[in-house]
Write an enzyme that holds these catalytic residues in place. Structure first.
Site, PDB file in Angstrom:
ATOM      1  CG  ASP A  16      -5.623 -23.435   4.320  1.00  0.00           C
ATOM      2  OD1 ASP A  16      -6.188 -24.511   4.068  1.00  0.00           O
ATOM      3  OD2 ASP A  16      -6.213 -22.460   4.796  1.00  0.00           O
ATOM      4  NE  ARG A  96      -4.849 -12.865   7.415  1.00  0.00           N
ATOM      5  CZ  ARG A  96      -4.429 -13.752   8.302  1.00  0.00           C
ATOM      6  NH1 ARG A  96      -3.284 -13.560   8.945  1.00  0.00           N
ATOM      7  NH2 ARG A  96      -5.144 -14.822   8.562  1.00  0.00           N
ATOM      8  CG  ASP A 125      -7.670 -13.370   5.960  1.00  0.00           C
ATOM      9  OD1 ASP A 125      -7.949 -12.224   6.344  1.00  0.00           O
ATOM     10  OD2 ASP A 125      -7.460 -14.312   6.734  1.00  0.00           O
ATOM     11  CB  SER A 177     -10.895 -22.280  10.075  1.00  0.00           C
ATOM     12  OG  SER A 177     -10.093 -21.294   9.446  1.00  0.00           O
TER      13      SER A 177
END
Length: 407
Positions: A16, A96, A125, A177
């Site tokens: 990404d 995060r 996320d 992923s």
């Protein structure tokens, strides 16, 4: 599109964010500053600076956040006993907020006018990053390419990268992923998208932190964990920092097939998703901490704390770390940990964690009172009056029902 002069990007070097750097430059004409947070992903950081610059970033920050991550995010969550939906140990969730906080700090230092991330519009996320950004920079613009660009799939991303000569660590055939940090490794996508498929734990390149339980040693491994006020302080009598202990327990637990879970979870955005998580060291720490609390917490506190743990896990999972409620719950949890001090011995065997002994100077367990043998401190006759009073509402209701022919 609105124009920005300088954008700070949460950068991992994965698919990404590798694509997002050139996309930002092409679409916004902006300078891109990449920020890679080291929360224990290890070799994934190798060669990242060269890759970021070649992809178009003006510079790359690599921020070592491992100790802060372990001490200020992981330990409070262990103390809370927070487990999302009874299985997930929140490995991605609590990583995060610490990353987002550092992004804001660097954005302010650099004079950036926007922060970008590579989270998809289907995931949790995006919420975790953006709530944390709002907590420290409420007026900062946020760019989330997955919500606006023409790319619709990971296959599209790979084609986009290949067309621009961007090197990728994956192929169309192996693009699970994944998210890795000090605490865990998650796997999503490909064959895992169908819950009917059994994960192939022996597939080359799938498990990275663990072996499958059936491939674990035939001989058990014992570990002893020491806690002070709920915080893990020593492993097998060797004092060490929490981050170092997690690394060591990952090695020990992973070798014994500990902490592999396969779950269909409820995402915050409303959909169910299926993932496989490897959390060997964390699973051991949770088990040890819970065992010690059995000995050191009174019944009412232990039971109420279990309810708090459910709410705490939701707050962490939903990205609400920097909120008054999470802070208040942490204050409650901290007050319960003042006597959670002692040692826990565990037996690790083929994916199982077996209790092997627990001691504490603050133990509430009294062998003299609990014994089946003769004692001189508990009058068993006292229980009759207790039962009569405790059962009085049941008795009164039954009498009423008999009187009115309801029974």
């Amino acid at each position: 599109m609105k124009k920005y002069n300088k954008v700070v990007l949460a950068y991992s070097g994965g698919l990404d964010t590798s694509v997002i750097i050139p996309w930002l430059k092409e679409n916004y004409g902006c300078e891109v500053i990449a920020v890679a947070a080291d929360v224990g992903q290890g070799k994934e950081l190798s060669g990242l600076e060269e890759k970021a610059i070649k992809t178009g970033a003006s510079k790359l920050y690599i921020e070592d956040l491992k100790d802060v991550f372990a001490e200020e995010f992981i330990v409070p969550t262990i103390k809370a006993g927070a487990v999302y939906e009874g299985k997930y140990l929140l490995g991605t969730s609590f990583a995060r907020p610490i990353i987002a906080k550092r992004l804001v700090e660097i954005a302010k230092t650099e004079g950036a006018d926007a922060i970008a991330h590579g989270c998809t519009g289907k995931g949790n996320d995006q919420v975790r990053f953006e709530l944390a950004i709002k907590a420290f920079a409420p007026d900062m613009a946020i760019i989330a390419p997955w919500r606006t660009w023409e790319i619709k799939s990971r296959e599209d991303e790979i084609a986009y990268a290949e067309a621009r000569g961007i090197p990728l660590p994956i192929t169309k055939e192996t693009n699970y992923s994944k998210d890795k940090n000090l605490w865990h490794l998650s796997h999503e996508g490909l064959d895992l998208e169908d819950p009917a498929n059994e994960p192939d734990y022996n597939k080359e390149g799938f498990l990275e932190m663990s072996v499958s339980p059936e491939n674990a040693p035939d001989k058990a491994t014992y570990v002893t964990l020491s806690f002070e006020k709920g915080t893990p302080v020593a492993l097998n009598d060797v004092k060490m920092k929490t981050a170092d202990m997690i690394v060591k327990l990952n090695e020990i637990g992973g070798a014994n097939g500990i902490g592999i879970i396969d779950m269909v979870e409820n995402r915050l955005v409303g959909m169910k998703c299926r993932g496989v998580y490897e959390t060997p060291g964390g699973t051991i720490l949770y088990a040890a901490h819970k065992k010690l609390e059995e000995l050191c917490l009174d019944r009412d506190t232990q039971h109420y704390k279990e309810q708090v743990a459910v709410k705490f896990s939701e707050l962490v999972y939903y990205g609400q770390w920097f909120t008054p409620l999470r802070e208040a719950l942490s204050a409650f949890v901290e007050s319960t940990q003042q006597t959670v001090t002692g040692e826990v011995k565990l037996k690790l065997y083929k994916g199982n964690i077996i209790d092997a002994g627990v001691t504490s100077p603050y133990s509430l367990y009294s062998e003299e009172i609990a014994t089946f043998g003769e004692d001189h401190c508990y009058n068993q006759a006292d229980s009759e009056g207790f039962i009569n009073l405790f059962g009085l509402p049941i008795k009164v209701k039954a009498q009423m029902e008999l009187k009115n022919g309801l029974k």
